[in-house]
Design a protein around this motif. Structure first.
Motif, PDB file in Angstrom:
ATOM      1  N   GLY A  38       3.285   5.655  -5.912  1.00  0.00           N
ATOM      2  CA  GLY A  38       2.954   5.662  -7.330  1.00  0.00           C
ATOM      3  C   GLY A  38       1.859   6.654  -7.660  1.00  0.00           C
ATOM      4  N   GLU A  39       0.872   6.770  -6.777  1.00  0.00           N
ATOM      5  CA  GLU A  39      -0.209   7.737  -6.991  1.00  0.00           C
ATOM      6  C   GLU A  39       0.345   9.160  -6.997  1.00  0.00           C
ATOM      7  N   HIS A  86      -3.684   4.983 -13.071  1.00  0.00           N
ATOM      8  CA  HIS A  86      -3.633   4.880 -11.615  1.00  0.00           C
ATOM      9  C   HIS A  86      -4.973   5.227 -10.983  1.00  0.00           C
ATOM     10  N   GLY A  87      -5.777   6.025 -11.661  1.00  0.00           N
ATOM     11  CA  GLY A  87      -7.089   6.377 -11.137  1.00  0.00           C
ATOM     12  C   GLY A  87      -8.033   5.199 -11.019  1.00  0.00           C
ATOM     13  N   LEU A  88      -7.675   4.072 -11.636  1.00  0.00           N
ATOM     14  CA  LEU A  88      -8.495   2.865 -11.555  1.00  0.00           C
ATOM     15  C   LEU A  88      -8.204   2.065 -10.284  1.00  0.00           C
ATOM     16  N   LEU A 105       0.831  -1.205   0.000  1.00  0.00           N
ATOM     17  CA  LEU A 105       0.000   0.000   0.000  1.00  0.00           C
ATOM     18  C   LEU A 105       0.865   1.254   0.000  1.00  0.00           C
ATOM     19  N   GLN A 106       1.995   1.201   0.701  1.00  0.00           N
ATOM     20  CA  GLN A 106       2.913   2.344   0.703  1.00  0.00           C
ATOM     21  C   GLN A 106       3.395   2.645  -0.712  1.00  0.00           C
ATOM     22  N   ASP A 137       3.133   5.765 -14.311  1.00  0.00           N
ATOM     23  CA  ASP A 137       1.968   4.989 -13.880  1.00  0.00           C
ATOM     24  C   ASP A 137       2.391   3.575 -13.525  1.00  0.00           C
ATOM     25  N   LEU A 138       1.943   3.090 -12.368  1.00  0.00           N
ATOM     26  CA  LEU A 138       2.273   1.731 -11.930  1.00  0.00           C
ATOM     27  C   LEU A 138       1.444   0.668 -12.640  1.00  0.00           C
TER      28      LEU A 138
END
Length: 341
Positions: free
Chosen positions: A105-106, A153-155, A99-100, A117-118
């Motif tokens: 990445g965000e 990343h917004g997904l 999560l970190q 973008d990850l």
């Protein structure tokens, strides 16, 4: 079992000469091993009564094994690969380190307007660079359009301890996981009472303190060549992570055009500009790792502007008709003043 797999990490190679002399009771220990499809190494100054090399090696290997279990896209049982196989609108509990990195990445995605973008793993596979890639080639327009629906990343979203997806996205931590591992190793070395070391994993590194003879850890920044290693500049590092990202180790050519493994998520295709490599120096090896990739994606102008705005110490190498042209920004020059070596 690898994290990087077919990606060839942009290696920084240390200039670490034999010691001219050691302090009383001190010695330079050196340990190394395989990791992430490449290697890791640690050199540290062990004072009298300090931790033995075997014990330190076991600690480092435990950290790297945990990173592999959580973040590898090259083992089907890793936490992130189990998440990647989930369908759209699904969630999965995740360990805090995962999560970190999603949060980092965000931040990098937001700061680069989506260029970094990850979730580009489906693009890497489609172009032949990813773990499921079959052949390095330019994909047809229909396949590219379909895959781009699953990139962004917004997904992704975090709900408590769960990572959730709005589409069948796949996360790839290759651009930041090694830097994260180096920071973990550095923290563990400090906890063991080691105050002088050079820690490296797949080319990402962090150096703290000095060698027993009082000389600094010296790092050679590699010229972006795919035929041999040439030092572009040598810097003395203390207390910083160092990362170089480049387009010169993993690429293919088709119809006279070069296509690298570094992708601009906004375009859904490899970068296409004259910036060959970027080195970033940052207190965090994780951030150095991610920022060097971000600047490489943005290119020689936008990347430079971003580094200037954010006061990121960066060293740029651009392709030119006669070879390579280098440029370091003021933040880099403040850390490493004097004539480049």
């Amino acid at each position: 079992m690898t994290l990087a797999g077919s990606r060839q990490w942009q290696v920084l190679w240390g200039v670490m000469a034999l010691l001219a002399g050691c302090g009383a009771g001190e010695r330079l220990e050196s340990i190394s091993g395989p990791t992430m499809g490449s290697t890791w190494s640690v050199q540290y100054v062990r004072p009298s009564g300090g931790p033995q090399a075997a014990a330190v090696k076991a600690e480092v290997e435990a950290i790297l094994a945990e990173v592999d279990r959580q973040m590898s896209t090259y083992r089907s049982d890793s936490d992130i690969e189990r998440f990647n196989r989930l369908p759209a609108h699904a969630c999965q509990p995740m360990p805090e380190p995962v999560l970190q990195l999603v949060r980092v990445g965000e931040q990098l995605s937001r700061d680069s307007d989506g260029a970094f973008d990850l979730t580009v793993e489906p693009l890497l596979d489609l172009w032949g660079f990813g773990p499921q890639g079959r052949a390095e080639k330019i994909p047809d327009a229909g396949a590219l359009a379909e895959v781009r629906q699953r990139v962004g990343h917004g997904l992704l979203r975090i709900e408590g301890s769960q990572l959730c997806k709005e589409a069948a996205v796949e996360v790839d931590f290759n651009s930041i996981a090694a830097g994260y591992a180096v920071d973990r190793i550095a923290a563990r070395l400090g906890a063991l009472g080691i105050t002088s070391y050079l820690a490296e994993a797949t080319g990402e590194l962090k150096a703290v303190g000095r060698k027993p003879d009082g000389t600094p850890w010296r790092i050679a920044l590699e010229e972006p060549r795919d035929d041999r290693q040439v030092a572009e500049r040598v810097i003395a590092v203390d207390g910083y992570g160092v990362s170089t990202s480049g387009d010169y180790r993993n690429y293919f050519e088709q119809d006279g055009q070069r296509y690298s493994h570094t992708f601009d998520a906004r375009a859904g295709r490899p970068i296409a500009h004259k910036l060959a490599s970027v080195t970033v120096v940052h207190p965090s090896a994780l951030m150095a790792d991610g920022l060097s990739t971000l600047l490489l994606i943005l290119g020689p102008e936008a990347g430079w502007d971003y580094a200037e705005k954010q006061a990121i110490a960066a060293f740029f190498v651009m392709r030119a008709d006669t070879g390579f042209v280098t440029r370091s920004n003021p933040a880099f020059d403040r850390l490493f003043p004097g004539r480049p070596k």
